[in-house]
Motif scaffolding. Structure first.
Motif, PDB file in Angstrom:
ATOM      1  N   ALA A 268      -9.598   2.774  10.096  1.00  0.00           N
ATOM      2  CA  ALA A 268     -10.268   2.187   8.740  1.00  0.00           C
ATOM      3  C   ALA A 268     -11.149   3.635   7.980  1.00  0.00           C
ATOM      4  N   PHE A 269     -12.033   3.821   8.960  1.00  0.00           N
ATOM      5  CA  PHE A 269     -12.985   5.060   8.423  1.00  0.00           C
ATOM      6  C   PHE A 269     -12.221   6.052   7.847  1.00  0.00           C
ATOM      7  N   SER A 270     -11.162   6.765   8.500  1.00  0.00           N
ATOM      8  CA  SER A 270     -10.566   7.593   7.996  1.00  0.00           C
ATOM      9  C   SER A 270      -9.843   7.477   6.628  1.00  0.00           C
ATOM     10  N   SER A 271      -9.459   6.228   6.299  1.00  0.00           N
ATOM     11  CA  SER A 271      -8.896   5.711   5.085  1.00  0.00           C
ATOM     12  C   SER A 271      -9.996   5.847   3.792  1.00  0.00           C
ATOM     13  N   VAL A 272     -11.128   5.332   4.407  1.00  0.00           N
ATOM     14  CA  VAL A 272     -12.373   5.456   3.119  1.00  0.00           C
ATOM     15  C   VAL A 272     -12.834   6.967   3.029  1.00  0.00           C
TER      16      VAL A 272
ATOM     17  N   TYR B  60      -7.374  -5.423   7.822  1.00  0.00           N
ATOM     18  CA  TYR B  60      -8.423  -4.655   6.870  1.00  0.00           C
ATOM     19  C   TYR B  60      -8.061  -3.130   6.744  1.00  0.00           C
ATOM     20  N   SER B  61      -7.565  -2.445   7.925  1.00  0.00           N
ATOM     21  CA  SER B  61      -7.123  -1.089   7.791  1.00  0.00           C
ATOM     22  C   SER B  61      -6.074  -0.964   6.912  1.00  0.00           C
ATOM     23  N   ALA B  62      -5.143  -1.820   6.815  1.00  0.00           N
ATOM     24  CA  ALA B  62      -3.857  -1.506   5.844  1.00  0.00           C
ATOM     25  C   ALA B  62      -4.284  -1.731   4.548  1.00  0.00           C
ATOM     26  N   ALA B  63      -5.223  -2.705   4.142  1.00  0.00           N
ATOM     27  CA  ALA B  63      -5.707  -2.975   2.838  1.00  0.00           C
ATOM     28  C   ALA B  63      -6.565  -1.969   2.386  1.00  0.00           C
ATOM     29  N   ILE B  64      -7.418  -1.405   3.278  1.00  0.00           N
ATOM     30  CA  ILE B  64      -8.444  -0.224   3.161  1.00  0.00           C
ATOM     31  C   ILE B  64      -7.394   1.033   2.684  1.00  0.00           C
ATOM     32  N   SER B  65      -6.483   1.311   3.423  1.00  0.00           N
ATOM     33  CA  SER B  65      -5.597   2.217   3.153  1.00  0.00           C
ATOM     34  C   SER B  65      -5.014   2.194   1.829  1.00  0.00           C
ATOM     35  N   SER B  66      -4.467   1.004   1.433  1.00  0.00           N
ATOM     36  CA  SER B  66      -4.096   0.719   0.152  1.00  0.00           C
ATOM     37  C   SER B  66      -4.979   1.401  -0.700  1.00  0.00           C
ATOM     38  N   CYS B  67      -5.924   0.939  -1.095  1.00  0.00           N
ATOM     39  CA  CYS B  67      -7.176   1.198  -1.776  1.00  0.00           C
ATOM     40  C   CYS B  67      -7.286   2.785  -1.774  1.00  0.00           C
TER      41      CYS B  67
ATOM     42  N   ALA C 219      -5.013   4.979  -3.363  1.00  0.00           N
ATOM     43  CA  ALA C 219      -4.792   4.893  -4.999  1.00  0.00           C
ATOM     44  C   ALA C 219      -6.443   5.095  -5.476  1.00  0.00           C
ATOM     45  N   THR C 220      -7.050   5.920  -4.598  1.00  0.00           N
ATOM     46  CA  THR C 220      -8.378   6.388  -5.096  1.00  0.00           C
ATOM     47  C   THR C 220      -9.286   5.227  -5.471  1.00  0.00           C
ATOM     48  N   GLN C 221      -9.139   3.927  -4.950  1.00  0.00           N
ATOM     49  CA  GLN C 221      -9.859   3.000  -5.375  1.00  0.00           C
ATOM     50  C   GLN C 221     -11.065   2.920  -4.318  1.00  0.00           C
ATOM     51  N   TRP C 222     -11.977   3.999  -4.104  1.00  0.00           N
ATOM     52  CA  TRP C 222     -12.902   4.394  -3.184  1.00  0.00           C
ATOM     53  C   TRP C 222     -13.826   2.983  -3.163  1.00  0.00           C
ATOM     54  N   LEU C 223     -14.258   2.306  -4.202  1.00  0.00           N
ATOM     55  CA  LEU C 223     -15.441   1.371  -4.138  1.00  0.00           C
ATOM     56  C   LEU C 223     -14.654   0.082  -3.593  1.00  0.00           C
ATOM     57  N   GLN C 224     -13.400  -0.134  -3.865  1.00  0.00           N
ATOM     58  CA  GLN C 224     -12.681  -1.291  -3.188  1.00  0.00           C
ATOM     59  C   GLN C 224     -12.583  -1.016  -1.591  1.00  0.00           C
ATOM     60  N   ALA C 225     -12.525   0.285  -1.307  1.00  0.00           N
ATOM     61  CA  ALA C 225     -12.254   0.418   0.129  1.00  0.00           C
ATOM     62  C   ALA C 225     -13.514   0.484   0.812  1.00  0.00           C
ATOM     63  N   LEU C 226     -14.556   0.943   0.180  1.00  0.00           N
ATOM     64  CA  LEU C 226     -15.905   0.762   0.805  1.00  0.00           C
ATOM     65  C   LEU C 226     -16.339  -0.412   0.721  1.00  0.00           C
ATOM     66  N   THR C 227     -16.028  -1.578   0.166  1.00  0.00           N
ATOM     67  CA  THR C 227     -16.561  -2.995  -0.112  1.00  0.00           C
ATOM     68  C   THR C 227     -15.691  -3.573   1.270  1.00  0.00           C
ATOM     69  N   LEU C 228     -14.429  -3.274   1.285  1.00  0.00           N
ATOM     70  CA  LEU C 228     -13.678  -3.893   2.871  1.00  0.00           C
ATOM     71  C   LEU C 228     -14.225  -3.311   3.840  1.00  0.00           C
TER      72      LEU C 228
ATOM     73  N   GLY D  24       0.764  -1.348  -0.077  1.00  0.00           N
ATOM     74  CA  GLY D  24      -0.023  -0.063  -0.027  1.00  0.00           C
ATOM     75  C   GLY D  24       0.915   1.270  -0.051  1.00  0.00           C
ATOM     76  N   THR D  25       1.792   1.279   0.734  1.00  0.00           N
ATOM     77  CA  THR D  25       2.898   2.485   0.879  1.00  0.00           C
ATOM     78  C   THR D  25       3.365   2.649  -0.497  1.00  0.00           C
ATOM     79  N   ALA D  26       3.676   1.558  -1.331  1.00  0.00           N
ATOM     80  CA  ALA D  26       4.251   1.614  -2.559  1.00  0.00           C
ATOM     81  C   ALA D  26       3.106   1.885  -3.502  1.00  0.00           C
ATOM     82  N   SER D  27       1.999   2.226  -3.334  1.00  0.00           N
ATOM     83  CA  SER D  27       0.794   2.362  -4.270  1.00  0.00           C
ATOM     84  C   SER D  27       0.703   1.128  -5.236  1.00  0.00           C
ATOM     85  N   ARG D  28       0.836   0.076  -4.701  1.00  0.00           N
ATOM     86  CA  ARG D  28       0.528  -1.312  -5.218  1.00  0.00           C
ATOM     87  C   ARG D  28      -0.760  -1.734  -4.592  1.00  0.00           C
TER      88      ARG D  28
END
Length: 467
Positions: free
Chosen positions: A336-340, A302-309, A312-321, A276-280
């Motif tokens: 987790a909420f702050s990342s979404v 979950y928080s790390a995966a949500i932050s990664s999405c 990367a502006t992948q808001w739909l993926q972040a919301l799903t997680l 996530g830090t590397a925008s991958r």
């Protein structure tokens, strides 16, 4: 032996005289079962039957008090032992010191250690190591370091590898990586042989220092030192990659699987975060899904995966997680909420960000500074919301340079530079320390109108007109 059997055998012996050995065994069994009251009752019974207690008797009783965290009774028994024609041992002092540590009576533990100098107990670095470990296991890092300093300086105790391991680990966990690395250098200079615990702790320190090259160099050097890296070693090495070495972290995880090393949630969490830090975000989600198949993801995963999405502006993926997380049995956190919310802001979905912000109380979460700052970023093109949220932050004494800069930027984009200057003044009143982000925001948004006014005035003067 179960404590019930031990106590029952003494109660049903009839007129048969029990021995001190039988009582010692029963007291020890009660101590192992954390039945300190029964252990002390047996000690009293032993003395009533005119049997002579031994050092083992007192050590067993003190051990029972230690397991129960009753430091006062442990000290009382130590005092009673000193009045007997018996000798205390290192086991005696370690048990009493551990009881003091459980009750966070670290000064009492220190006095006991200093008392060793006047006692007849042969003491060495082992007892100081035991005291340090007792405090470290309870998170009392500073007290552990104080005990070490006292032992080395005042008692002239010669530290061993265990001592240095405890200090390196303590400093790393407290964020004092410089001290951890200098302690390792001291160990090497004294020609002490580091062990696997030492090297794992030092790699963790390199990770905290964001010096991944040195951490991995130490990992690759381990075979030359005749050490075999374990799962803790590789997890520590993966954590050194937090500055963006995602390929390396994936390779380490794959190597752990190939070598049949235990891959726990901590190792997967580190890889998810590194990607996530590397925008991958794709690789981050892939590792997240692998973890769900093998182990149970926790809220950190979950928080790390949500932050990664989110990054990367992948808001739909972040919301799903986030939806998966809220439906599960895991305890939610506001990160987790702050990342979404931040992801929604980047996608200009400020209504969705506002909805998420309103859902926090439903999950028994408070919107702290991190959440509010994320929301401020979402409202940067909606000055009414940004200003309202900024005022709410100031009223809750949660105002920060980040939230102030976001509100000022929102005003600047709306051409409300007078309002922005008022916000800047309010921010200066309520926030003690402002960083350059606030003044940069003010400069970017208010310099434009000022510059245009200056250009217009100059044009008028060049035309021979008077303003």
């Amino acid at each position: 032996m179960l404590w019930q059997e031990a106590v029952l055998s003494l109660a049903e012996r009839g007129n048969e005289q029990a021995t001190t050995f039988v009582f010692n065994r029963a007291i020890h069994a009660c101590g192992q079962a954390r039945r300190w009251q029964q252990a002390l009752q047996l000690l009293d019974q032993l003395q009533q039957e005119r049997l002579r207690p031994t050092t083992i008797t007192y050590n067993s009783a003190i051990g029972a008090c230690e397991k129960a965290g009753d430091w006062k009774r442990a000290l009382q028994l130590l005092h009673a032992l000193s009045e007997q024609p018996l000798s205390s041992t290192q086991v005696t002092y370690i048990a009493v010191i551990s009881a003091c540590a459980k009750a966070e009576e670290w000064q009492s533990a220190l006095f006991l250690l200093l008392d060793l100098q006047q006692s007849r107990v042969q003491h060495n670095v082992a007892i100081w190591n035991a005291a340090m470990s007792s405090y470290i296991s309870r998170g009392l890092w500073q007290q552990a370091l104080d005990i070490l300093a006292e032992g080395l300086c005042r008692q002239q105790v010669e530290a061993d590898v265990v001592t240095y391991n405890a200090m390196i680990s303590t400093c790393t966990r407290r964020g004092q990586w410089q001290l951890a690395l200098s302690t390792f250098a001291s160990l090497v200079s004294l020609s002490l042989q580091p062990d696997l615990v030492t090297l794992n702790s030092v790699i963790s320190a390199f990770g905290a220092a964001q010096r991944w090259e040195e951490g991995w160099a130490l990992l690759l050097e381990m075979p030359k030192r005749n050490f075999k890296a374990d799962s803790f070693t590789f997890t520590a090495a993966i954590n050194t990659c937090q500055s963006g070495q995602w390929e390396l972290s994936l390779a380490a995880l794959e190597y752990m699987r190939m070598q049949a090393l235990q891959t726990d949630v901590a190792a997967y969490n580190a890889v998810v975060s590194t990607c996530g830090t590397a925008s991958r975000w794709e690789q981050s989600l892939q590792v997240f899904k692998e973890l769900q198949f093998i182990l149970q993801a926790d809220v950190i995963t979950y928080s790390a995966a949500i932050s990664s999405c989110g990054e990367a502006t992948q808001w739909l993926q972040a919301l799903t997680l986030l939806s998966e997380l809220t439906l599960g049995r895991l305890r939610l956190d506001s990160f987790a909420f702050s990342s979404v919310i931040r992801a929604c802001g980047k996608a200009d979905l400020w209504e969705k960000a506002l909805t998420l912000l309103s859902q926090l109380p439903r999950h028994h979460l408070q919107a702290g500074q991190v959440v509010y700052n994320a929301a401020q970023g979402a409202f940067v093109d909606h000055w009414q919301m940004a200003v309202a949220l900024f005022c709410e932050l100031l009223s809750q004494k949660l105002g920060s340079a980040t939230s102030g800069a976001a509100a000022i930027t929102a005003c600047g984009r709306a051409g409300l530079w007078n309002l922005g200057l008022c916000l800047l003044e309010e921010l200066r009143k309520h926030v003690v320390k402002l960083d350059e982000s606030v003044y940069l925001a003010a400069g970017r948004n208010f310099l434009g109108p000022w510059q245009r006014a200056q250009d217009s005035l100059r044009t008028l003067q060049q035309s021979g007109l008077q303003p």
